[in-house]
Design an enzyme around this catalytic site. Structure first.
Site, short mmCIF file in Angstrom:
data_model
loop_
_atom_site.label_atom_id
_atom_site.label_comp_id
_atom_site.label_asym_id
_atom_site.label_seq_id
_atom_site.Cartn_x
_atom_site.Cartn_y
_atom_site.Cartn_z
N ARG A 46 -54.62 10.17 42.55
CA ARG A 46 -55.02 11.01 41.42
C ARG A 46 -56.50 11.32 41.59
O ARG A 46 -57.34 10.48 41.33
CB ARG A 46 -54.78 10.21 40.12
CG ARG A 46 -54.86 11.02 38.86
CD ARG A 46 -54.98 10.09 37.66
NE ARG A 46 -56.33 9.57 37.56
CZ ARG A 46 -56.66 8.38 37.08
NH1 ARG A 46 -55.76 7.55 36.67
NH2 ARG A 46 -57.94 8.01 37.03
N HIS A 101 -57.50 10.43 34.53
CA HIS A 101 -56.14 10.18 34.03
C HIS A 101 -55.71 11.31 33.10
O HIS A 101 -54.65 11.91 33.26
CB HIS A 101 -56.09 8.83 33.30
CG HIS A 101 -54.79 8.61 32.58
ND1 HIS A 101 -53.61 8.35 33.25
CD2 HIS A 101 -54.49 8.62 31.26
CE1 HIS A 101 -52.65 8.21 32.35
NE2 HIS A 101 -53.15 8.37 31.15
N TYR A 141 -64.49 3.02 36.11
CA TYR A 141 -63.68 1.95 36.70
C TYR A 141 -63.37 2.12 38.19
O TYR A 141 -62.70 1.29 38.78
CB TYR A 141 -62.37 1.75 35.92
CG TYR A 141 -61.53 3.00 35.76
CD1 TYR A 141 -60.69 3.43 36.77
CD2 TYR A 141 -61.58 3.75 34.58
CE1 TYR A 141 -59.93 4.58 36.64
CE2 TYR A 141 -60.82 4.91 34.43
CZ TYR A 141 -59.99 5.31 35.45
OH TYR A 141 -59.24 6.45 35.31
C1 LIG Z 1 -44.78 2.77 26.38
C2 LIG Z 1 -46.18 3.21 26.63
N1 LIG Z 1 -47.13 2.28 26.85
C3 LIG Z 1 -48.41 2.68 27.08
C4 LIG Z 1 -48.74 4.00 27.10
C5 LIG Z 1 -50.17 4.43 27.37
N2 LIG Z 1 -50.26 4.99 28.72
C6 LIG Z 1 -50.29 6.32 28.92
S1 LIG Z 1 -50.38 6.72 30.56
C7 LIG Z 1 -50.41 5.10 31.01
C8 LIG Z 1 -50.51 4.71 32.46
C9 LIG Z 1 -49.39 5.22 33.30
O1 LIG Z 1 -49.68 5.05 34.67
P1 LIG Z 1 -48.69 5.52 35.79
O2 LIG Z 1 -47.30 5.13 35.45
O3 LIG Z 1 -49.24 5.04 37.08
O4 LIG Z 1 -48.72 7.12 35.72
P2 LIG Z 1 -49.96 8.11 35.99
O5 LIG Z 1 -50.63 8.35 34.65
O6 LIG Z 1 -50.86 7.48 36.98
O7 LIG Z 1 -49.35 9.40 36.48
C10 LIG Z 1 -50.35 4.27 29.88
C11 LIG Z 1 -50.40 2.79 29.93
C12 LIG Z 1 -47.71 4.95 26.87
N3 LIG Z 1 -47.93 6.26 26.89
N4 LIG Z 1 -46.44 4.52 26.65
#
Ligand SMILES: Cc1ncc(C[n+]2csc(CCOP(=O)(O)OP(=O)(O)O)c2C)c(N)n1
Ligand SMILES: [Mg+2]
Length: 356
Positions: free
Chosen positions: A252, A256, A265
């Protein structure tokens, strides 16, 4: 698995092949180029206050184009919230996605559409995808002798989502029922501020074996490799040979979301290292080395991207403001007690203002 090195050199692989013409290669480049431009425009629109939030997909173009190009017309996609370029390649109206992040759409897309609504609840769409895939089996749309009848599901999720309980339950069900589903995991190295090293002690693709289906790690910045692996996995699923886990190893390159500041970070040196593996420049280098592209072609592509940028900006004016009554009405067929109470609270809140 890699078919195109970061230096633009073509490799052969004993199991996976990508055979296409110069036109086909230029087509993949165009998809990635336009996908990147749309994403940049949407990021800028958020900065101008036109969108509430935007999750950039910068750097993940090859993973998304490769996956999307491997789908057959009747296949189904269950995305997370970052698959903008998948949507674009499949011809989804991009204003639909802008509307969602502007907060003026309740997410009521046509659920019969092959590209389901974006899911913000991490991992939830993966269970839904497996359930849908099991439904395809019940409908006799998997492993039929007439191959044109067969359908399969691609479930997108991130490296962070792979730790979610829902996602692991989905893997178990998919394996038990040999469901026609491909888990397409974009390992972009980060789950907001949590690095992959904390997420898993082993490479993610190796987890698949424990669930009982194949896992393949593919260079996610190599569009040809991603497409070849995805095509193989979707063919297996449609034939009735069960699920596959694909780990598209990518990065990425942006934040985010527009609410995030990655300088808090992660190190600039890491970003720099991944810039050298850019999915778009490696395909351009390759196309140049085989004399299949010139500056004039790239200039035309840039013109097309400018037009896309202009139409993306202009499309915002066509989005109507959110109607809260409609949002409340869209949740359930009959309002629940708590929803009705929330609606009353909202109406009271609104009546506290003198103007509309
Ligand atoms: C059930 C839930 N827990 C926490 C969140 C908060 N949250 C949003 S994105 C994220 C990280 C996701 O990371 P990844 O699966 O690696 O996907 P990326 O964003 O890197 O595409 C989190 C913890 C959420 N949206 N839903
Ligand atoms: Mg991630």
């Amino acid at each position: 698995m890699q078919l195109l090195t970061p230096e633009g050199t073509r490799l052969e692989h004993p199991d996976f092949h990508w055979d296409g013409s110069g036109d086909d290669l230029r087509g993949r480049l165009r998809d990635m180029w336009l996908g990147r431009r749309f994403d940049q425009e949407a990021t800028a629109l958020q900065r101008h206050g036109e969108l509430g939030l935007w999750p950039p997909q910068l750097g993940q173009e090859a993973a998304q184009v490769g996956a999307a190009r491997a789908l057959a017309p009747a296949d189904h996609v269950f995305p997370s919230y970052r698959e903008h370029t998948v949507a674009m390649v499949l011809g989804i109206p991009m204003t639909q996605i802008l509307a969602l992040f502007r907060g003026c759409d309740a997410g009521h897309w046509d659920m019969q559409d092959r590209f389901r609504t974006y899911g913000i609840v991490i991992g939830a769409q993966v269970l839904q995808a497996v359930g849908y895939a099991m439904g395809l089996q019940l409908d006799g749309l998997v492993g039929a002798d007439d191959e044109s009848r067969n359908e399969a599901v691609m479930a997108f999720h991130g490296d962070g989502a792979s730790s979610q309980g829902d996602v692991n339950e989905a893997y178990v069900f998919a394996a038990s029922y040999q469901a026609p589903v491909v888990f397409f995991c974009q390992n972009n190295q980060w789950a907001i501020s949590e690095p992959i090293a904390l997420q898993s002690r082993i490479p993610l693709y190796q987890r698949a074996r424990g669930f009982g289906f194949p896992g393949v790690q593919v260079d996610g910045n190599d569009v040809l490799a991603v497409e070849a692996v995805s095509r193989w996995a979707m063919d297996r699923a449609r034939r009735g040979d069960g699920p596959t886990f694909i780990e598209a190893y990518t990065y990425r390159m942006g934040a985010h979301t527009t609410s995030d500041d990655p300088t808090k970070y992660r190190q600039a040196a890491e970003e720099e290292q991944w810039r050298g593996r850019d999915p778009i420049s490696r395909l351009i280098t390759h196309l140049r080395s085989i004399d299949e592209i010139d500056d004039a072609h790239l200039a035309r592509l840039e013109e097309e991207a400018d037009e896309l940028g202009a139409s993306t900006r202009a499309s915002i004016a066509g989005l109507r403001d959110v109607d809260m009554e409609e949002l409340f009405a869209a949740v359930h067929a009959e309002p629940t007690v708590s929803l009705a109470s929330q609606q009353r609270q909202y109406t009271d809140f609104q009546s506290g203002f003198e103007e509309d």
